[in-house]
Write a protein that holds these residues in place. Structure first.
Motif, mmCIF file in Angstrom:
data_model
loop_
_atom_site.group_PDB
_atom_site.id
_atom_site.type_symbol
_atom_site.label_atom_id
_atom_site.label_comp_id
_atom_site.label_asym_id
_atom_site.label_seq_id
_atom_site.Cartn_x
_atom_site.Cartn_y
_atom_site.Cartn_z
ATOM 1 N N ILE A 287 -5.664 5.250 -0.171
ATOM 2 C CA ILE A 287 -5.353 4.573 -1.384
ATOM 3 C C ILE A 287 -4.412 3.369 -1.018
ATOM 4 O O ILE A 287 -3.581 3.173 -0.203
ATOM 5 N N ILE A 288 -5.125 2.124 -1.458
ATOM 6 C CA ILE A 288 -4.339 1.043 -1.023
ATOM 7 C C ILE A 288 -4.173 0.068 -2.308
ATOM 8 O O ILE A 288 -4.817 0.345 -3.462
ATOM 9 N N TYR A 289 -3.111 -0.744 -2.349
ATOM 10 C CA TYR A 289 -3.059 -1.686 -3.587
ATOM 11 C C TYR A 289 -4.097 -2.509 -3.792
ATOM 12 O O TYR A 289 -4.330 -3.146 -2.645
ATOM 13 N N ARG B 165 1.014 3.898 -2.886
ATOM 14 C CA ARG B 165 0.762 5.496 -2.608
ATOM 15 C C ARG B 165 1.830 6.517 -3.179
ATOM 16 O O ARG B 165 1.739 7.280 -3.691
ATOM 17 N N TYR C 52 5.601 10.595 4.070
ATOM 18 C CA TYR C 52 4.618 9.422 4.031
ATOM 19 C C TYR C 52 5.356 8.314 4.899
ATOM 20 O O TYR C 52 4.574 7.482 5.635
ATOM 21 N N ASP D 201 0.940 -1.133 -0.018
ATOM 22 C CA ASP D 201 0.128 0.014 -0.059
ATOM 23 C C ASP D 201 0.895 1.347 -0.046
ATOM 24 O O ASP D 201 0.816 2.359 -0.785
ATOM 25 N N LEU E 274 3.023 16.699 4.720
ATOM 26 C CA LEU E 274 2.032 15.850 4.022
ATOM 27 C C LEU E 274 1.565 14.696 4.836
ATOM 28 O O LEU E 274 2.517 14.191 5.747
ATOM 29 N N LYS E 275 0.340 14.250 4.663
ATOM 30 C CA LYS E 275 0.032 12.957 5.270
ATOM 31 C C LYS E 275 -0.366 11.959 4.329
ATOM 32 O O LYS E 275 -1.464 12.365 3.397
ATOM 33 N N ALA E 276 -0.031 10.754 4.671
ATOM 34 C CA ALA E 276 -0.395 9.886 3.553
ATOM 35 C C ALA E 276 -1.875 9.690 3.499
ATOM 36 O O ALA E 276 -2.391 9.359 4.761
ATOM 37 N N ASP E 277 -2.523 9.442 2.333
ATOM 38 C CA ASP E 277 -3.917 8.934 2.242
ATOM 39 C C ASP E 277 -4.124 7.660 2.535
ATOM 40 O O ASP E 277 -3.855 6.763 1.394
ATOM 41 N N ILE E 278 -4.540 7.266 3.532
ATOM 42 C CA ILE E 278 -4.620 5.897 3.862
ATOM 43 C C ILE E 278 -5.856 5.232 2.912
ATOM 44 O O ILE E 278 -5.974 3.784 2.918
#
Lengths: 161, 369
Positions: free
Chosen positions: B121-123, A19, A120, A15, B115-119
Motif C-alpha cells: 500500500i503506497i500513496y 497505510r 506499523y 506511504d 501487525l505487519k505493515a502492508d508495504i
C-alpha cells in the motif's frame, strides 16, 4: 524546515500515513485527502516545523483530521465492551493476515489507531500519547486491550477451524 | 514405687502394655494378674486385635503454593510481547512458558497479533505533494516583456534627460539615423540661416526618413517627437553627407561655443515580439568624439578663444548610470530566472561604444559614444 526537507518528508512518510489512515477508515479516496491535507498544513507551517519532528507532526495532523472525519460521518462506534466472539463466523480464512485484518476492524477506533501506530510505525507509548492526545497509561491500556481482543479473535477462529 | 495391678486399675496396665510402656517387673505382675483373672486376659486379647492400619492418604500440596503468572498471565503475555517486562520478569516468565505448554500456546497466539505493515500500500501521488522552491517575483517582473519595458523606460528617460539638458545647453545638435550613413546636423533656429547659407541644401531625405519612423513605445515616441520638434525649428538643414562633412568644422565651432556634446538621436525603433534578439533599432549616436577634442582649426581658436569640454563629467555620469542599470538588470534577470542582458561593447572599427539590451521578447542597441 526548507523545501528540500519538505519533499524528503513526502518521500519518507506519505506511504506510512496513507497505510495508517486507510487501515482505519477503509476509504482510499478519503485516506488520500487526509494525507494531502496533512502535507498542505505542513507546507503552510513549514517555517515552524523542525525536520526532526516532522513525522510526529504529520501523523498527529493526519490522526486528528481522520478523527474529525469519523465524527462528522458519525461512524464512531464504541467497541470497548463488544465481545469479539459475536463477530466470529465459520467461514474459512485463507491466512493469518486476513484474520488479523478482520480482527482489526472489530477493534474500537482508538484501539485500532494505537495498535497501528505501535506495530506499523514502531512508536513508543509516549509518542503515541502525543499523537493521540492521550496519557501514556491510557495508551498502554488501549494497546493491552487491543492485543487481548485480537488474540481472542484469532483464538476463536483457530478453534473453529 | 512399683504399681500394683488389681481389677480397678487393670485398664491402665493393659494400655501401657499395648503401648509398650511396662517394665519387666510390671510385665511379670501383669502376667500373674491375668493367670488369676482369666476373664480379663480375654479382654486384653480383644484389645490387642484392634489395631488401625495406616491409610495411604495424600494431599495436593501444590494447590496451597503461590503459582506465578497464574492470575495475570494474559497481561504478562502482552507485556512480554511489548517488551515491557523487567529483565528478571522476562527470564522467569520465559521459563514458565517453557514449562507450561498450555501457557506457551496462549503466548504464541499473542505473537500472532503483531501487525505487519502492508508495504504494497503506497500513496499514489507523491509527486503532486512535492513543492518547488519558492521565488518572490513581483507581478510586473513576471514576463520578459514587462522587464524589457521597464528597462526600456529607464533608458528612454535617461536619453530624454540627456537630450533635454543638451537642448538647454547645446547650441548645436546632430541627429543621425543608424541605417543611414548620412548625418543630419540640426542647428538651433538662430544658427540655421547661417548654416543654410553655408550649405544651401535642404535636408529632404532626412525629413522623409523621419516620416518612416514608427515607434512602438510611447517613451521612444517622446524622444522622437523631441527630435522632430528640433527639426521643425530647423527648417533648413544640411543633409548631404559630403556637404555635412564639409561643414563639420563650422558646426564644431558652433558646438564648442556652448561646450556640450551634441546628442544625436536615432529615431527608429521596432519592437518585435518573441524574437530572441532584435537587431538594434534605436541608435543614439552622440558625436562626442568630435566634442571631446578641442579642434585645432576652429573659429574659436582663430578668435583666440578656448573651450573646455564637459564630456568627462558626462561620461562619469553615464558610467555610473550604466553601472546602476547593469546591476538592476542583472538582478531582475536573476530573480526572474530569465536571460536579460545589458552590456557595453566597444567597436574599435567605428570607435563607438554600444549599449546592448537583450531579452527573450525585446532587445535594442544604442550607441552611447
Amino acid at each position: 524546515m526548507n523545501t528540500v526537507e519538505y519533499n524528503k518528508s513526502v518521500d519518507k512518510y506519505a506511504d506510512g500515513m496513507f497505510r495508517f489512515i486507510l487501515k482505519n477508515i477503509k476509504d482510499e479516496d478519503k485516506a488520500r485527502d487526509i494525507v494531502q491535507d496533512s502535507f498542505e498544513k505542513l507546507w503552510r507551517n513549514i517555517e515552524n516545523v523542525n525536520y526532526q519532528k516532522v513525522k510526529s507532526y504529520l501523523f498527529t495532523t493526519a490522526y486528528h483530521t481522520m478523527i474529525d472525519l469519523i465524527r462528522k460521518e458519525k461512524r464512531k462506534e464504541d467497541f470497548e465492551n463488544v465481545d469479539v466472539k459475536e463477530y466470529s463466523h465459520s467461514e474459512q480464512y485463507s491466512d493469518l493476515k486476513e484474520v488479523l485484518n478482520i480482527a482489526l476492524e472489530k477493534l474500537s477506533d482508538i484501539q485500532r489507531s494505537v495498535i497501528l501506530l505501535r506495530d506499523y510505525e514502531g512508536y513508543s507509548y509516549a509518542e503515541i500519547a502525543k499523537i493521540t492526545d492521550l496519557s501514556e497509561s491510557q495508551v498502554k491500556v488501549y494497546i493491552y486491550r487491543a492485543r487481548k481482543n485480537l488474540k481472542s479473535f484469532i483464538g476463536s477462529i483457530e478453534t473453529l477451524v | 514405687m512399683m504399681r500394683r495391678i488389681d481389677r480397678h486399675n487393670y485398664e491402665e496396665f493393659f494400655l501401657d502394655y499395648l503401648e509398650g510402656n511396662l517394665n519387666d517387673s510390671e510385665k511379670k505382675n501383669l502376667e500373674s494378674f491375668l493367670v488369676l483373672n482369666p476373664d480379663l486376659k480375654e479382654e486384653l486379647e480383644e484389645m490387642c486385635l484392634i489395631e488401625l492400619e495406616e491409610e495411604n492418604i495424600t494431599f495436593d500440596k501444590s494447590s496451597l503454593k503461590q503459582i506465578p503468572f497464574e492470575t495475570d498471565f494474559e497481561d504478562f503475555c502482552v507485556a512480554k510481547l511489548e517488551g515491557d517486562l523487567e529483565q528478571e520478569e522476562e527470564i522467569a516468565f520465559t521459563k514458565y512458558l517453557n514449562e507450561n505448554l498450555i501457557g506457551k500456546a496462549q503466548y504464541q497466539l499473542y505473537e500472532k497479533t503483531k501487525l505487519k505493515a502492508d508495504i504494497g500500500i503506497i500513496y499514489p501521488d507523491k509527486e503532486e505533494l512535492k513543492r518547488k522552491e519558492r521565488k518572490i517575483i513581483p507581478y510586473w517582473m513576471i514576463s520578459g516583456v514587462g522587464i524589457a519595458a521597464s528597462v526600456l523606460l529607464l533608458f528612454s528617460v535617461w536619453n530624454t534627460t540627456i537630450s533635454d539638458k543638451s537642448t538647454e545647453q547645446d547650441s548645436t545638435k546632430k541627429v543621425a539615423y543608424n541605417d543611414s550613413v548620412k548625418k543630419v546636423v540640426i542647428a538651433p533656429t538662430k544658427d540655421s540661416d547661417r548654416l543654410e547659407k553655408l550649405v544651401g541644401v535642404k535636408s529632404e531625405s532626412n525629413i522623409a526618413k523621419q516620416d518612416e519612423i514608427k515607434p512602438e513605445l510611447e517613451e521612444v515616441e517622446n524622444v522622437i517627437a523631441n527630435s522632430k520638434t528640433i527639426e521643425k525649428k530647423l527648417d533648413k538643414i544640411v543633409t548631404n553627407t559630403a556637404i555635412t562633412e564639409s561643414t563639420t568644422e563650422n558646426m564644431q565651432t558652433e558646438t564648442q561655443k556652448v561646450g556640450l556634446p551634441a546628442v544625436i538621436k536615432t529615431a527608429e525603433l521596432e519592437v518585435l515580439a518573441n524574437v530572441e534578439v532584435i537587431e538594434p533599432k534605436i541608435e543614439v549616436s552622440n558625436q562626442k568624439k568630435e566634442m571631446n577634442e578641442v579642434p585645432v582649426n576652429t573659429g574659436l581658436a582663430n578668435l583666440g578663444m578656448s573651450w573646455k569640454s564637459s564630456v568627462k563629467a558626462k561620461r562619469k555620469n553615464n558610467s555610473l548610470l550604466y553601472a546602476v542599470a547593469k546591476m538592476g538588470v542583472d538582478k531582475i534577470g536573476e530573480i526572474a530566472g530569465k536571460k536579460v542582458q545589458l552590456e557595453k561593447q566597444y567597436d574599435s572599427e567605428t570607435e563607438k561604444t554600444r549599449l546592448n539590451f537583450n531579452t527573450k521578447g525585446i532587445g535594442f542597441s544604442t550607441s552611447i559614444k
